[in-house]
Design an enzyme around this catalytic site. Structure first.
Site, PDB file in Angstrom:
ATOM      1  N   LYS A  35       0.414  -0.985  -0.456  1.00 11.33           N
ATOM      2  CA  LYS A  35      -0.200   0.210   0.038  1.00 11.33           C
ATOM      3  C   LYS A  35       0.931   1.523  -0.241  1.00 11.33           C
ATOM      4  CE  LYS A  35      -0.419  -0.405   5.177  1.00 11.33           C
ATOM      5  NZ  LYS A  35      -1.507  -0.190   6.423  1.00 11.33           N
ATOM      6  N   ARG A 131      -9.825   0.310  16.105  1.00  7.90           N
ATOM      7  CA  ARG A 131      -9.524   0.944  15.185  1.00  7.90           C
ATOM      8  C   ARG A 131     -10.784   0.873  13.971  1.00  7.90           C
ATOM      9  NH1 ARG A 131      -4.160   2.000  11.730  1.00  7.90           N
ATOM     10  NH2 ARG A 131      -5.129   0.298  11.333  1.00  7.90           N
ATOM     11  N   TYR A 256      16.820  31.229   5.543  1.00 15.31           N
ATOM     12  CA  TYR A 256      15.044  31.734   5.879  1.00 15.31           C
ATOM     13  C   TYR A 256      15.620  31.993   7.602  1.00 15.31           C
ATOM     14  CZ  TYR A 256      13.688  31.209   1.454  1.00 15.31           C
ATOM     15  OH  TYR A 256      12.910  31.165   0.397  1.00 15.31           O
ATOM     16  N   MET A 304      12.267  24.875   0.477  1.00 17.94           N
ATOM     17  CA  MET A 304      11.324  24.088  -0.690  1.00 17.94           C
ATOM     18  C   MET A 304      12.585  23.119  -1.364  1.00 17.94           C
ATOM     19  SD  MET A 304       8.933  25.515  -3.483  1.00 17.94           S
ATOM     20  CE  MET A 304       7.370  26.461  -2.145  1.00 17.94           C
TER      21      MET A 304
END
Length: 359
Positions: A35, A131, A256, A304
């Site tokens: 998955k 769950r 930054y 980024m």
């Protein structure tokens, strides 16, 4: 030139890991969990490589199961989350996909639909995860309804899922095993309990099927542990390159917000990877990366498209040198601990602009 950043997937490591897990559970069949794009490793490539070596595959969504079938995967496929709407049931039959049943609504859909061929069902016990699954007081009624339903194949399989198997010192897993066995001891059908942690740490949970997920990819599910302690090999190496090497004066900030200031004259390297690629923005100062045979720390905020590392004042590293973000020389488990997350998240959140290369 190889692309960067890139995730190099070592298919031989996957085979090695599957065989290593089989040695722990030689009497069990293996449902390889693929998955979430095979935990970021590439759903189809991984499944095709292991088809025949694994006895089947576990997925979370119907779309994943159909991708396996469309891609030519022949092994058994189990829909771990089960079906969500009745209209999906004929699709499961057509493509020979097994389904987990864990909720009353699924029983109702099975009873009301018309199918040409019965579907293979794995009935899930809620043994303590709380769950999905049927709790003890509702389990027998659910089981009997499946037996009486003409749309369900006669051999109902039984399963449950651990919530704390990655904590071997905890007794809760023993409790879950007892709940499951008390409910199912007299019933026919295959059983599946052990996930990766169960396979590694709880021999009593290795029943007819084991369901290794993260261990298949060479990673330990337990905090403070690494896969190599269990003879596993990391199947993914995340790599990029230095795109700049700069002299950096003592006291100067980088990145930054002036988040980090150099405590001495040094050399700073800029690596072409950032949170836009899935590398965590919250990686703190000191998170290690591997450059030319040594660990160097991340400094400043992850951007980024890039991050910065302190190469040291005597560094001879150059633009174009490879950088390993995690892999054999730098365990992903260790990187995850520095970041304050789990290896699962780091692998599965890599973005599409990270090239995936199979070796």
């Amino acid at each position: 030139m190889k692309p960067f950043p890139r995730a190099e997937i070592r298919l031989g490591a996957l085979t090695h890991n599957l065989r290593q897990l089989k040695t722990l559970a030689p009497e069990s069949r293996v449902l390889a969990i693929v998955k979430a794009n095979a935990y970021g490793h590439g759903l189809l490539n991984v499944a095709r490589h292991l088809d025949g070596e694994a006895d089947g595959f576990g997925v979370a969504r119907l779309e994943e199961a159909l991708a396996l079938r469309k891609g030519g995967v022949k092994g058994r496929v189990l829909l771990l989350g089960g079906f969500f709407i009745a209209e999906d049931l004929p699709t499961l039959v057509e493509h020979k996909i097994d389904t987990v049943v864990h909720h009353e609504s699924q029983l109702e859909m099975l009873e009301q639909v018309q199918l040409d061929t019965p579907v293979n069902v794995w009935l899930k016990v809620d043994s303590g995860m709380h769950r999905l699954g049927f709790v003890a007081e509702n389990f027998d009624a659910a089981y009997q309804r499946l037996l009486q339903c003409p749309n369900v194949a006669s051999a109902v399989q039984l399963m449950t899922h651990f919530s704390r198997a990655d904590e071997p010192e905890q007794k809760y897993t023993e409790y879950q095993l007892k709940v499951f066995d008390d409910l199912t001891a007299t019933l026919p059908g295959d059983r599946s309990i052990a996930n990766s942690a169960g396979t590694l740490f709880w021999p009593a949970s290795r029943r007819d099927w084991i369901r290794p997920g993260i261990a298949l990819y060479g990673i330990s599910p337990m905090t403070g542990d690494v896969g190599s302690n269990h003879g596993l090999q990391p199947a993914m190496e995340l790599k990029s390159r230095l795109i700049a090497v700069r002299d950096h004066k003592s006291g100067q900030p980088v990145g930054y917000g002036g988040y980090w200031h150099a405590s001495r004259d040094t050399r700073v390297g800029v690596v072409a990877i950032g949170y836009g690629d899935g590398y965590p923005r919250n990686a703190p100062e000191g998170t290690p990366v591997w450059v030319n045979g040594r660990r160097v720390p991340v400094v400043g905020r992850v951007s980024m498209d890039m991050l910065t590392v302190d190469l040291g004042p005597d560094a001879a590293d150059a633009v174009g040198d490879d950088v390993l973000l995690w892999g054999e020389a730098l365990p992903l488990e260790e990187v995850a601990e520095h970041v304050g997350t789990i290896a699962y998240e780091l692998m599965t959140t890599l973005m599409v602009r990270v090239a995936v290369c199979f070796e």
